[in-house]
Design an enzyme around this catalytic site. Sequence first.
Site, PDB file in Angstrom:
ATOM      1  N   LYS A  48      37.802  45.964  -7.589  1.00 36.46           N
ATOM      2  CA  LYS A  48      36.689  47.428  -7.907  1.00 36.46           C
ATOM      3  C   LYS A  48      35.189  47.188  -7.946  1.00 36.46           C
ATOM      4  CE  LYS A  48      40.152  47.690 -11.970  1.00 36.46           C
ATOM      5  NZ  LYS A  48      40.609  46.582 -13.575  1.00 36.46           N
ATOM      6  N   GLN A  92      38.667  43.959 -18.468  1.00 34.30           N
ATOM      7  CA  GLN A  92      39.948  43.726 -17.445  1.00 34.30           C
ATOM      8  C   GLN A  92      40.858  43.661 -18.652  1.00 34.30           C
ATOM      9  OE1 GLN A  92      40.400  44.635 -14.471  1.00 34.30           O
ATOM     10  NE2 GLN A  92      42.660  44.430 -14.250  1.00 34.30           N
ATOM     11  N   ASP A 115      37.260  53.909 -19.163  1.00 34.81           N
ATOM     12  CA  ASP A 115      38.693  53.050 -18.831  1.00 34.81           C
ATOM     13  C   ASP A 115      39.582  53.928 -19.684  1.00 34.81           C
ATOM     14  OD1 ASP A 115      40.066  52.038 -17.542  1.00 34.81           O
ATOM     15  OD2 ASP A 115      39.914  49.558 -18.702  1.00 34.81           O
TER      16      ASP A 115
END
Length: 281
Positions: A48, A92, A115
Amino acid sequence: MILLDGKMVSQKCMKGLKEKISNFTIRPSLSVIRVGEDQASEIYVNLKRKMCEELGINFTEHHLNANITQDELEGLIDQLNLDDNINAILLQSPIPSHLNVMQAFKKISPEKDVDGFCTMNVGKLVQGEDCFVACTPLGIMKLLDAYQVELSGKNAVVIGRSNIVGRPMAQLLLNADCTVTICHSKTQNLKEITKMADILIVAIGKPKLITADMVKEGAIVVDVGINRVAGSKKIYGDVDFEQVKDKCSYITPVPGGVGPMTIATLMNNIVIAYEKQHSKR
Ligand code: NAD
């Protein structure tokens, strides 16, 4: 059979985003929180970071000690929520098991939740409202759209009911007028159900579980699985590609199918968050 080439579609998407970002006066910014030393997480976060750097998105990582408390984790999320210089926040997963990941996702401000995991965004998805949607299922929708796959009225079967893939995937397909069935580890007669699928989305995490006898002739098959098998450097999907490919009208490869679409969709979500926040200022 047509290969759903996620690598190619994602590269086009990234090119468009790079051009768009180059016209922004201030760079968009992503903050990633990583807790502990999960090896796969480190690889994903670095990927990322690389993508952000390529596109001109500011990237910061908060790498927290594995024995951090829930309060400390949520304190950091609060701080990032309030920081006007941060447009997007990503926690994460997995995180260590003493922490409540769903509780932490809930703390992320819906405007920065790229997300699409916080309760507000999940609720909006269910109600068919505009919101951030989990990047893997949304990326799959973009991939199907790039190949002009007609969805309305189709029988879609999603295998897997996780919060990050299966559930939002099923909801997106329902919102696109599919007739949706969700299968999971307790489903009986899986094969009978998968054989009815015009569109089969597989997100299980077990290598080559889906074999040719489970797939309808002419089906569209999307393989979300990323499986590493001991003793092999190769990555395997959940679908036995070699067996299944000749039965399908469309199929995603692993790697090069869903994976690159996930990351491109994340980058797109960051740009959307940036644009929405700047239009309000
Ligand atoms: P998960 O472990 O949270 O969920 C797996 C799901 O599969 C569960 O809902 C479970 O009920 C179901 N399942 C397990 N065994 C089954 C069986 N025998 N029959 C039917 N259903 C069964 O996993 P996840 O986070 O949803 O990820 C699934 C896979 O997708 C993993 O391989 C993961 O690495 C991969 N993944 C890929 C991407 C990507 O970008 N390509 C993104 C996220 C996850």
